[in-house]
Scaffold this active site. Structure first.
Site, PDB file in Angstrom:
ATOM      1  N   GLU A 165      56.698  11.831  58.190  1.00 33.37           N
ATOM      2  CA  GLU A 165      56.197  12.568  59.162  1.00 33.37           C
ATOM      3  C   GLU A 165      56.210  11.997  60.537  1.00 33.37           C
ATOM      4  OE1 GLU A 165      53.372  16.266  57.878  1.00 33.37           O
ATOM      5  OE2 GLU A 165      52.594  14.657  56.945  1.00 33.37           O
ATOM      6  N   ASP A 195      47.975  14.662  49.904  1.00 29.96           N
ATOM      7  CA  ASP A 195      48.466  15.664  50.511  1.00 29.96           C
ATOM      8  C   ASP A 195      50.230  16.008  50.685  1.00 29.96           C
ATOM      9  OD1 ASP A 195      48.380  17.665  52.819  1.00 29.96           O
ATOM     10  OD2 ASP A 195      49.657  16.030  54.117  1.00 29.96           O
ATOM     11  N   HIS A 225      55.044  17.822  46.676  1.00 25.88           N
ATOM     12  CA  HIS A 225      55.696  17.693  46.971  1.00 25.88           C
ATOM     13  C   HIS A 225      57.027  16.342  46.757  1.00 25.88           C
ATOM     14  CE1 HIS A 225      54.247  20.481  49.693  1.00 25.88           C
ATOM     15  NE2 HIS A 225      53.712  19.518  51.119  1.00 25.88           N
TER      16      HIS A 225
END
Ligand SMILES: NC(=O)c1ccc[n+]([C@@H]2O[C@H](COP(=O)([O-])OP(=O)(O)OC[C@H]3O[C@@H](n4cnc5c(N)ncnc54)[C@H](OP(=O)(O)O)[C@@H]3O)[C@@H](O)[C@H]2O)c1
Length: 517
Positions: free
Chosen positions: A242, A261, A266
């Site tokens: 990111e 997170d 994911h």
């Protein structure tokens, strides 16, 4: 800003799918929040514009901020216009889309709000023909998940209105727990009110086209499966990078950190899809069984040799495009002594017949140079260097890159002879891009696919309780150890770089290097 392509693309999708659910009402808890505004409302509009929402579809927003039905509709319209790049011809459709939207303002802990909700749902059943089909979406801080679930159970909203004739489903946002114990407690709380087949734990990564395409690529083609194993694959890398920092979510991030997170959900979901065995049939149970099996085979991370298996880092100040970026510890609501990781690299092994001793390198971080998610399958080197006598000293091993975002597609790198009279070899790539092949980019947020699946009662792309449990089983010992270690072993990296130098050393010690992204 995401882009909604021309209406013609939407039409194409409609005719290809023809999957319109039965009339239903969707209740969004947390309707005034960021997720609703940025993802859920644009996704619902996309479905509405594509003609994939049923007649009578109605939305009830619930949150604390005071809105009237009218002012909440206005907020939704603004969200659609802000996050989708719409042609002018869509503006009337946006207004029409919010016509059947209602809003209840109250505290989630207040029982009377649920009585009001029940009355409104019954009223919509009569007036809009939703006939008892209900979708509850928990877009709230996780601490409210059990509170809302219990209240729904107490007013009788968890049971389908008429058994076997209507449905009631609940979507639960991530994070599902913060470690093994809290995830089990949350699961216990939710399953004491809803049955497992009513529960849809969402991981929006699984709604992305490229992620779904992993199954088609692996099991819809005969040529790849024979070399999809330890004999031909040297190692696999999964990177989720990111560019942004923690933005205004410092308080949440201090509690969560990168592994909770990103990796617990994911990245491990991607790992399971890349490594699972072929299911016997393409249905939710068979696919999720295989995903769970592979998770069960992940070797526990050896805590006595942790530095060989994991690196954690935190961003410090840096520069990007001439702008100075603050250190994580200077972000709002972050402790100046924080040891929360904003970067992690892990090495995992899957102890089964197919993957024995193949390393899986996972890395993810914030404030990296760009936003990109990619899986790289690195194949073994050709066994014999045939071209030695021609001056070629080494040949790059082949790799397959699966681009999850932003430029969805795949590329296969192989070696080719440079045209000319000498034997010179250079890597080249064979590329597949969604946009080129299908003339359209995939739906914008991935929530479109998942919301529709949920209304249709297809849980394949949602996370089952055993997967959540197994993912926490892998990561909880690591997280506990990092917590005990505090700042010991925490590395730092400049914002706008590819993570701490320790992460490079970590993979280079194994004679490998990170794939350039
Ligand atoms: N944002 C994302 O991109 C994203 C992505 C993936 C997952 N998620 C998950 O989605 C969930 C929601 O995230 P978010 O970013 O949308 O959070 P958010 O912006 O903080 O929104 C929280 C929502 O909950 C409501 N709320 C909080 N306490 C309440 C109370 N006591 N009574 C009634 N309403 C209350 C807020 O209402 P008021 O503001 O009106 O009080 C607001 O509507 C979280 O579980 C998050 O982890 C978010």
């Amino acid at each position: 800003m995401t882009k909604l392509k021309e209406a013609t693309h939407v039409q194409a999708e409609k005719s290809a799918e023809h999957r319109v659910p039965a009339p239903c009402a969707m209740v969004i808890f947390g309707a005034s929040g960021d997720l609703t505004e940025r993802k859920l409302v644009p996704a619902l509009y996309y479905l509405s514009r594509a003609g994939l929402l049923p007649d009578g579809f109605s939305v009830i927003g619930c949150a604390k901020t005071q809105y009237t039905d009218e002012s909440f509709r206005d907020k939704m319209q603004k969200a659609v216009k802000k996050y989708l790049d719409l042609p002018d011809s869509d503006h009337e459709a946006v207004n029409a889309f919010t016509r059947d939207v209602h809003y209840i303002s109250d505290d989630f802990g207040d029982a009377k709000a649920y009585d009001q909700l029940k009355k409104l749902l019954d009223q919509l059943d009569q007036q809009r023909g939703t006939s008892g089909n209900r979708l509850f979406y928990l877009a709230t801080p996780p601490s409210f998940f059990p509170v809302i679930v219990n209240h729904l159970g107490a007013v009788g909203l968890a049971e389908p209105k008429e058994q076997n004739k209507t449905w009631t489903r609940i979507v639960i946002e991530k994070p599902f727990g913060r470690d093994l114990q809290s995830a089990r407690e949350l699961n216990q709380a939710v399953t004491s009110v809803f049955k497992e087949d009513q529960i849809y734990r969402i991981d929006h990564y699984l709604g992305k086209e490229t992620v779904q395409n992993l199954l088609v690529f692996r099991f819809g083609n005969g040529i790849f499966e024979p070399f999809w194993n330890r004999r031909y694959i040297d190692h696999v890398q999964i990177a989720v990078a990111e560019e942004i920092g923690v933005e205004n979510r410092g308080a949440y991030y201090e509690e969560a950190g990168l592994v909770r997170d990103m990796i617990q959900n994911h990245v491990l979901s991607l790992l399971s899809l890349i490594t699972m065995e072929p299911p016997a049939i393409f249905d939710a149970r068979a696919v999720r069984d295989e995903k769970a099996k592979v998770m069960r085979a992940i070797r526990p991370i050896p805590l006595d040799r942790l530095s060989e298996y994991a690196v954690r880092g935190q961003y410090v100040e840096g520069w990007t495009d001439g702008n100075k970026l603050p250190a994580y510890r200077s972000e709002p609501k972050v402790s100046p002594q924080s040891t929360t990781e904003t970067y992690a690299a892990l090495k995992l092994f899957i102890d089964n017949w197919r993957w024995a001793d193949v390393p899986f390198y996972l890395r993810s971080g914030k404030r990296l140079p760009k936003r990109i998610s990619e899986i790289t399958i690195k194949f073994r080197r050709a066994p014999h260097l045939l071209f030695k006598g021609t001056g070629t000293t080494s040949i790059e091993p082949n790799h397959l890159s699966i681009h999850i975002q932003p430029d969805e597609g795949m590329s296969l790198m192989f070696n080719a002879k440079i045209p000319g009279t000498t034997m010179q070899i250079r890597p080249v790539t064979m590329e597949f891009h969604y946009e080129d092949a299908f003339g359209q980019t995939p739906p914008t947020t991935a929530y479109e696919t998942l919301l529709l699946d949920c209304m249709l009662g297809d849980p394949m792309l949602f996370t089952r309780d055993d997967f959540v449990d197994l993912a926490w089983e892998v990561l909880t010992p690591l997280l506990n150890r990092w917590k005990e270690d505090g700042k010991k072993g925490l590395s730092f990296y400049e914002s706008g770089t590819w993570g701490p130098p320790e992460a490079d050393a970590f993979i280079e010690r194994d004679g490998r290097k990170w794939q350039e992204l």
